[in-house]
Write a protein that holds these residues in place. Structure first.
Motif, PDB file in Angstrom:
ATOM      1  N   LYS A  27     -27.529 124.616 -36.914  1.00 42.26           N
ATOM      2  CA  LYS A  27     -26.403 124.115 -36.107  1.00 42.26           C
ATOM      3  C   LYS A  27     -25.884 122.824 -36.731  1.00 42.26           C
ATOM      4  N   PRO A  28     -24.729 122.841 -37.404  1.00 38.16           N
ATOM      5  CA  PRO A  28     -24.190 121.623 -38.037  1.00 38.16           C
ATOM      6  C   PRO A  28     -23.576 120.682 -36.995  1.00 38.16           C
ATOM      7  N   GLY A  29     -23.437 119.407 -37.368  1.00 40.09           N
ATOM      8  CA  GLY A  29     -22.753 118.427 -36.525  1.00 40.09           C
ATOM      9  C   GLY A  29     -23.512 118.031 -35.287  1.00 40.09           C
ATOM     10  N   ILE A  30     -24.830 118.125 -35.323  1.00 35.92           N
ATOM     11  CA  ILE A  30     -25.641 117.805 -34.158  1.00 35.92           C
ATOM     12  C   ILE A  30     -26.060 116.333 -34.198  1.00 35.92           C
ATOM     13  N   ALA A  31     -25.910 115.651 -33.085  1.00 28.98           N
ATOM     14  CA  ALA A  31     -26.307 114.249 -32.997  1.00 28.98           C
ATOM     15  C   ALA A  31     -27.827 114.134 -32.926  1.00 28.98           C
ATOM     16  N   PRO A  32     -28.390 113.073 -33.445  1.00 23.81           N
ATOM     17  CA  PRO A  32     -29.842 112.872 -33.324  1.00 23.81           C
ATOM     18  C   PRO A  32     -30.234 112.614 -31.879  1.00 23.81           C
ATOM     19  N   ARG A  33     -31.412 113.134 -31.504  1.00 25.58           N
ATOM     20  CA  ARG A  33     -31.927 112.966 -30.149  1.00 25.58           C
ATOM     21  C   ARG A  33     -33.201 112.114 -30.176  1.00 25.58           C
ATOM     22  N   PRO A  34     -33.376 111.222 -29.203  1.00 28.25           N
ATOM     23  CA  PRO A  34     -34.670 110.540 -29.088  1.00 28.25           C
ATOM     24  C   PRO A  34     -35.726 111.524 -28.591  1.00 28.25           C
ATOM     25  N   LEU A  35     -36.892 111.521 -29.223  1.00 28.44           N
ATOM     26  CA  LEU A  35     -37.938 112.464 -28.808  1.00 28.44           C
ATOM     27  C   LEU A  35     -38.690 111.960 -27.572  1.00 28.44           C
ATOM     28  N   GLN A  36     -38.830 110.656 -27.434  1.00 20.70           N
ATOM     29  CA  GLN A  36     -39.525 110.088 -26.277  1.00 20.70           C
ATOM     30  C   GLN A  36     -38.490 109.443 -25.348  1.00 20.70           C
ATOM     31  N   SER A  37     -38.272 110.050 -24.185  1.00 21.52           N
ATOM     32  CA  SER A  37     -37.285 109.548 -23.228  1.00 21.52           C
ATOM     33  C   SER A  37     -37.917 109.028 -21.946  1.00 21.52           C
ATOM     34  N   VAL A  38     -39.229 108.917 -21.921  1.00 21.88           N
ATOM     35  CA  VAL A  38     -39.913 108.446 -20.714  1.00 21.88           C
ATOM     36  C   VAL A  38     -39.653 106.956 -20.543  1.00 21.88           C
ATOM     37  N   MET A  39     -39.272 106.547 -19.337  1.00 25.43           N
ATOM     38  CA  MET A  39     -38.988 105.143 -19.045  1.00 25.43           C
ATOM     39  C   MET A  39     -39.947 104.618 -17.983  1.00 25.43           C
ATOM     40  N   SER A  40     -40.385 103.390 -18.144  1.00 19.24           N
ATOM     41  CA  SER A  40     -41.211 102.737 -17.131  1.00 19.24           C
ATOM     42  C   SER A  40     -40.371 102.517 -15.872  1.00 19.24           C
ATOM     43  N   LEU A  41     -40.952 102.831 -14.721  1.00 22.34           N
ATOM     44  CA  LEU A  41     -40.259 102.666 -13.440  1.00 22.34           C
ATOM     45  C   LEU A  41     -40.840 101.502 -12.638  1.00 22.34           C
ATOM     46  N   ASP A  42     -41.616 100.654 -13.297  1.00 20.63           N
ATOM     47  CA  ASP A  42     -42.298  99.570 -12.584  1.00 20.63           C
ATOM     48  C   ASP A  42     -41.323  98.586 -11.954  1.00 20.63           C
ATOM     49  N   ARG A  43     -40.236  98.267 -12.658  1.00 20.78           N
ATOM     50  CA  ARG A  43     -39.357  97.217 -12.136  1.00 20.78           C
ATOM     51  C   ARG A  43     -38.644  97.665 -10.864  1.00 20.78           C
ATOM     52  N   ILE A  44     -38.141  98.892 -10.836  1.00 18.64           N
ATOM     53  CA  ILE A  44     -37.439  99.322  -9.631  1.00 18.64           C
ATOM     54  C   ILE A  44     -38.428  99.564  -8.497  1.00 18.64           C
ATOM     55  N   ARG A  45     -39.650  99.968  -8.830  1.00 22.43           N
ATOM     56  CA  ARG A  45     -40.669 100.107  -7.783  1.00 22.43           C
ATOM     57  C   ARG A  45     -40.962  98.748  -7.145  1.00 22.43           C
ATOM     58  N   ALA A  46     -40.899  97.683  -7.927  1.00 22.28           N
ATOM     59  CA  ALA A  46     -41.181  96.343  -7.414  1.00 22.28           C
ATOM     60  C   ALA A  46     -40.142  95.895  -6.383  1.00 22.28           C
ATOM     61  N   THR A  47     -38.985  96.550  -6.343  1.00 20.28           N
ATOM     62  CA  THR A  47     -37.967  96.222  -5.334  1.00 20.28           C
ATOM     63  C   THR A  47     -38.194  96.974  -4.024  1.00 20.28           C
ATOM     64  N   GLY A  48     -39.191  97.865  -3.990  1.00 20.77           N
ATOM     65  CA  GLY A  48     -39.458  98.652  -2.796  1.00 20.77           C
ATOM     66  C   GLY A  48     -38.929 100.065  -2.859  1.00 20.77           C
ATOM     67  N   PHE A  49     -38.460 100.490  -4.014  1.00 22.60           N
ATOM     68  CA  PHE A  49     -37.922 101.846  -4.171  1.00 22.60           C
ATOM     69  C   PHE A  49     -38.965 102.717  -4.858  1.00 22.60           C
ATOM     70  N   GLU A  50     -39.297 103.854  -4.248  1.00 20.46           N
ATOM     71  CA  GLU A  50     -40.256 104.785  -4.832  1.00 20.46           C
ATOM     72  C   GLU A  50     -39.532 106.070  -5.248  1.00 20.46           C
ATOM     73  N   PRO A  51     -39.406 106.318  -6.549  1.00 21.48           N
ATOM     74  CA  PRO A  51     -38.703 107.521  -7.001  1.00 21.48           C
ATOM     75  C   PRO A  51     -39.407 108.799  -6.531  1.00 21.48           C
ATOM     76  N   GLU A  52     -38.620 109.762  -6.106  1.00 19.58           N
ATOM     77  CA  GLU A  52     -39.172 111.048  -5.664  1.00 19.58           C
ATOM     78  C   GLU A  52     -39.653 111.848  -6.872  1.00 19.58           C
ATOM     79  N   ASP A  53     -40.750 112.573  -6.706  1.00 17.37           N
ATOM     80  CA  ASP A  53     -41.279 113.406  -7.769  1.00 17.37           C
ATOM     81  C   ASP A  53     -40.212 114.403  -8.238  1.00 17.37           C
ATOM     82  N   ALA A  54     -40.094 114.553  -9.550  1.00 20.87           N
ATOM     83  CA  ALA A  54     -39.038 115.401 -10.111  1.00 20.87           C
ATOM     84  C   ALA A  54     -39.189 116.860  -9.704  1.00 20.87           C
TER      85      ALA A  54
END
Length: 467
Positions: free
Chosen positions: A429-456
């Motif tokens: 497939k030509p013309g494909i943009a590079p993708r990051p392989l690791q997209s996991v982000m730390s959620l500690d900062r938003i959890r510290a505000t009292g927000f708990e992300p729902e399980d995906a």
């Protein structure tokens, strides 16, 4: 000489400040406005842009009661006054009053919609005030009669003996006052999958997009004339859900131009407007601003974008960061209304197709309603401004594992999804943009505000049930 203090009053947001006077035989000196000290004591960072002085030649000069559509910081340079304030904002505190005598050692912070008035108690009284919006001709605002029986302000000098303008003599009674509505919310990109989700959590918001729709006005942020004509001073919050998300098309000459216009130039315009008008800017970015070499991305990780789309999103982040009042929500793998990966996998499962899906890109899904819920939380909680990572919670998964989870929920076998590497999937497939392989982000900062992300996976079950 006393300490600087800030006191609350019966009117929400109306604050009294006691200012130290440094005096000797020559007179006195005071810090009338000292941002750092006053903010530390709880004064809002209201961003004054204009300083006005009202000189009152004679004792008895009486002005008000006016509820201008901006915040004020009032004090005295000379003389004494009797100050009175009446809450003319929509809500439970409508009609609440507060009054006190003031000399140069006192100041009062007056929030938008609280009506301000005073009576000079000495000749040659100089009343000074800072405001956080430039005066504009023709601006209408609520006003109240100085002698309103409901407010019952105890003027030291009877109004019949005071100097009152003809205009103020004709102001309405409280029963006839239309309360001042709060500033509004604007959703930019209202027709996109995130924009639609935000409408549920911000009902009544004004809606704009590049095309008109039912209840949606056209606004192109790259059109300088349209931007200049828009009433930005009417808004407390602007949610920028607009974005160019065609990652591969962004690698083309036309796509590159469109990606930078939507993802970098438009956020820069909104950042400038936020600084000028004082609204809170909420902007949404992507984990693509990282090259994917870190296993758990944190908010302050240096930006390392790979492709054109990623570079334009990184530029937008930098621009938004210049707005004093901003929330930048960095997210990943958004799923909402319209075409998306989950819907595609469900369609393939329903049709009996057995796809190959990349297995070496790892992250978490972010459902648009979860992103909207987090936005509502940050705004309502008054969380610290800045950048927050946000995705749904749970264990990280690859795209192939997500596809297998969808297939199983559609009655197919997980084995019907074939895991492949990114390199193999895009080999022809030509013309494909590079993708990051690791997209996991730390959620500690938003959890510290009292927000708990729902399980995906919990969110995935609910999403598929609604399809």
């Amino acid at each position: 000489m006393s300490e600087l203090t800030v006191e609350t009053t019966a009117i929400p947001g109306l604050l009294v400040l006691r200012l130290p006077l440094h005096g000797d035989a020559r007179g006195w000196f005071k810090e009338n406005w000292q941002r750092e000290k006053m903010l530390a004591l709880g004064l809002p960072d209201f961003g004054p842009v204009q300083n006005n002085i009202s000189y009152n030649a004679s004792r008895g000069a009486t002005r008000g009661i006016h509820a201008e559509p901006w915040d004020k910081f009032v004090s005295l340079a000379t003389g004494r006054i009797f100050g009175a304030w009446v809450d003319l904002r929509e809500g439970e505190s409508f009609g609440a009053t507060f009054h006190l005598e003031m000399d140069p050692s006192l100041a009062v912070y007056v929030p938008r919609g609280v009506a301000n008035s005073y009576q000079a108690l000495e000749d040659h009284t100089a009343y000074t005030y800072l405001v956080n919006a430039h005066w504009r001709p023709g601006v209408a605002y609520p006003a109240l009669h100085l002698g309103d029986e409901t407010a019952a302000i105890p003027w030291p000098i009877p109004l019949e003996e005071a100097e009152v303008s003809e205009k103020d003599q004709n102001n309405p009674r409280l029963a006839d006052v239309t309360p001042m509505a709060p500033k509004k919310t604007l959703i930019v990109g209202a027709l996109g999958q995130l924009g639609r989700a935000l409408q549920a959590d911000f009902p009544g918001a004004d809606l704009v997009d590049l095309v008109e729709g039912e209840g949606v006005t056209r606004l192109d942020l790259t059109d300088a004339a349209a931007v200049d004509a828009w009433p930005w001073h009417d808004y407390a919050v602007v949610l920028n859900a607009a974005a160019y998300t065609a990652v591969d098309a962004a690698e083309t000459p036309e796509g590159r131009r469109d990606a930078w216009a939507a993802n970098a130039s438009a956020p820069a315009t909104l950042s400038r407007l936020s600084r000028e008008h004082g609204f809170t800017l909420v902007h949404y970015s992507s984990e693509y601003v990282f090259d994917g070499t870190q296993p758990d991305h944190v908010e302050d990780e240096p930006l390392t974008p790979l492709g054109v789309y990623a570079q334009s999103k990184a530029a937008g982040e930098i621009a938004v960061g210049l707005a004093p009042r901003h929330y930048l929500l960095r997210t990943s793998w958004v799923i909402g209304a319209g075409n998306n990966f989950v819907r595609t996998m469900k369609s393939l499962a329903d049709k009996g197709v057995s796809p190959s899906v990349v297995a070496d890109q790892v992250g978490r899904l972010t459902f648009a309603d979860e992103l909207s819920r987090a936005t509502r939380h940050l705004v309502d909680a008054g969380a610290d401004f800045g950048t927050y990572n946000l995705s749904n919670g749970g264990e990280p998964m690859s795209w192939a594992e997500i596809a297998q989870a969808v297939f199983e929920r559609c009655g197919r076998s997980a084995d019907d999804v074939t895991p492949v590497t990114t390199a193999d999937y895009y080999a022809d497939k030509p013309g494909i943009a590079p993708r990051p392989l690791q997209s996991v982000m730390s959620l500690d900062r938003i959890r510290a505000t009292g927000f708990e992300p729902e399980d995906a996976l919990t969110a995935l079950d609910r999403y598929l049930a609604g399809q």
